[in-house]
Design a protein around this motif. Structure first.
Motif, mmCIF file in Angstrom:
data_model
loop_
_atom_site.group_PDB
_atom_site.id
_atom_site.type_symbol
_atom_site.label_atom_id
_atom_site.label_comp_id
_atom_site.label_asym_id
_atom_site.label_seq_id
_atom_site.Cartn_x
_atom_site.Cartn_y
_atom_site.Cartn_z
ATOM 1 N N PHE A 88 11.111 13.251 3.330
ATOM 2 C CA PHE A 88 10.491 12.278 2.323
ATOM 3 C C PHE A 88 11.319 11.522 1.495
ATOM 4 N N GLY A 89 12.755 12.121 1.272
ATOM 5 C CA GLY A 89 13.600 11.498 0.407
ATOM 6 C C GLY A 89 14.159 9.990 1.372
ATOM 7 N N SER A 137 17.716 7.046 -7.446
ATOM 8 C CA SER A 137 16.564 6.160 -7.207
ATOM 9 C C SER A 137 15.655 6.312 -8.272
ATOM 10 N N LYS A 138 14.894 4.981 -8.777
ATOM 11 C CA LYS A 138 14.110 5.124 -9.899
ATOM 12 C C LYS A 138 12.851 5.637 -9.355
ATOM 13 N N ILE A 174 0.813 -1.365 -0.031
ATOM 14 C CA ILE A 174 0.112 0.071 -0.025
ATOM 15 C C ILE A 174 1.010 1.165 0.071
ATOM 16 N N ARG A 175 0.421 2.349 -0.602
ATOM 17 C CA ARG A 175 0.990 3.680 -0.593
ATOM 18 C C ARG A 175 0.813 3.962 0.518
ATOM 19 N N LEU A 176 2.001 5.017 1.246
ATOM 20 C CA LEU A 176 1.929 5.572 2.654
ATOM 21 C C LEU A 176 2.021 6.947 2.572
ATOM 22 N N ALA A 230 10.866 2.738 1.477
ATOM 23 C CA ALA A 230 9.677 2.142 0.888
ATOM 24 C C ALA A 230 9.685 2.700 -0.623
ATOM 25 N N PRO A 231 10.518 2.360 -1.440
ATOM 26 C CA PRO A 231 10.528 2.918 -2.926
ATOM 27 C C PRO A 231 9.264 2.884 -3.671
ATOM 28 N N GLY A 232 8.795 3.758 -4.022
ATOM 29 C CA GLY A 232 7.711 3.815 -4.843
ATOM 30 C C GLY A 232 6.495 3.759 -4.179
ATOM 31 N N ARG A 233 6.492 3.957 -2.744
ATOM 32 C CA ARG A 233 5.109 3.925 -2.108
ATOM 33 C C ARG A 233 4.950 5.007 -1.245
ATOM 34 N N ILE A 234 5.805 6.034 -1.396
ATOM 35 C CA ILE A 234 5.384 7.268 -0.529
ATOM 36 C C ILE A 234 4.492 8.344 -1.263
#
Length: 223
Positions: free
Chosen positions: A101-102, A181-182, A80-82, A108-112
């Protein structure tokens, strides 16, 4: 905007906004454990996002710092995105928000998600204690632009902060000769009026409307 693969059986995506409500006879420890349990359930059931809001000096709301709870939930959830729905940006320094936020995106890459609002999330006296000055609302667009500059390391060379870099971030990866980071935190604009909706449109950013205390006639207002 990063869109995860849909899951569950709903005909459209569903998300959760948790205001960390507490009250008489209910401890903050109870509230936090309930938030964690709800986030884990939403993750398991295929909900798309779990957001938390920022409030200060209120007996009925227990999260003045959504980013701290997001950090906890990165280890409690899997897909889940947080996010913060939202961070009241005029209460904060944009560089610090970019750094926080970095870090969360690295955990949690891709979920923030990073939702940005301009209201104080509190009363006038507490806003003053937060060092929020009287022109804070008017400066919101400039603050958002500054935050994006730090997140993306995209200030022009003649900008006063062109040599100031948010870490973690693209500049650090370049200096350390590792792939960047992707992913990055998705930045949303939040609001309860057309002001923030127009700003989101200008920036090409997603917009979340606070219908619970905004105008119900949003379609006519936005036309």
């Amino acid at each position: 905007m990063n869109m995860p693969n849909n899951s569950g059986n709903a005909p459209f995506v569903l998300s959760v906004l948790d205001n960390a409500f507490t009250g008489v006879g209910h401890t903050v420890e109870n509230t936090f454990q309930e938030m964690i349990a709800l986030a884990k359930l939403a993750d398991k059931r295929g909900f798309q996002r779990f957001w938390m809001s920022e409030h200060h000096a209120m007996p009925g709301a227990a999260v003045p710092s959504p980013q701290m709870m997001v950090a906890r939930l990165t280890g409690e959830t899997e897909r889940i995105r947080l996010g913060a729905g939202g961070i009241m940006l005029p209460n904060h320094v944009p560089l610090v928000v970019a750094e926080q936020f970095g870090m969360l995106d690295a955990l949690a890459p891709g979920r923030i998600d990073l939702g940005l609002g301009r209201a104080p999330g509190t009363d006038g006296a507490t806003a003053s204690a937060l060092r929020r000055h009287h022109a804070a609302n008017d400066e919101f667009p400039q603050q958002v632009a500054e935050l994006l500059g730090f997140l993306e390391n995209s200030f022009p060379q003649d900008h006063p902060y062109s040599e100031v870099h948010a870490v973690p971030g693209p500049w650090q990866a370049e200096q350390n000769r590792v792939p960047p980071s992707k992913t990055t935190a998705d930045v949303w604009i939040l609001g309860s009026s057309t002001y923030s909706a127009h700003l989101a449109a200008q920036l090409g950013r997603p917009y979340a409307f606070a219908l619970q205390f905004g105008s119900a006639d949003v379609l006519n207002e936005l036309c």
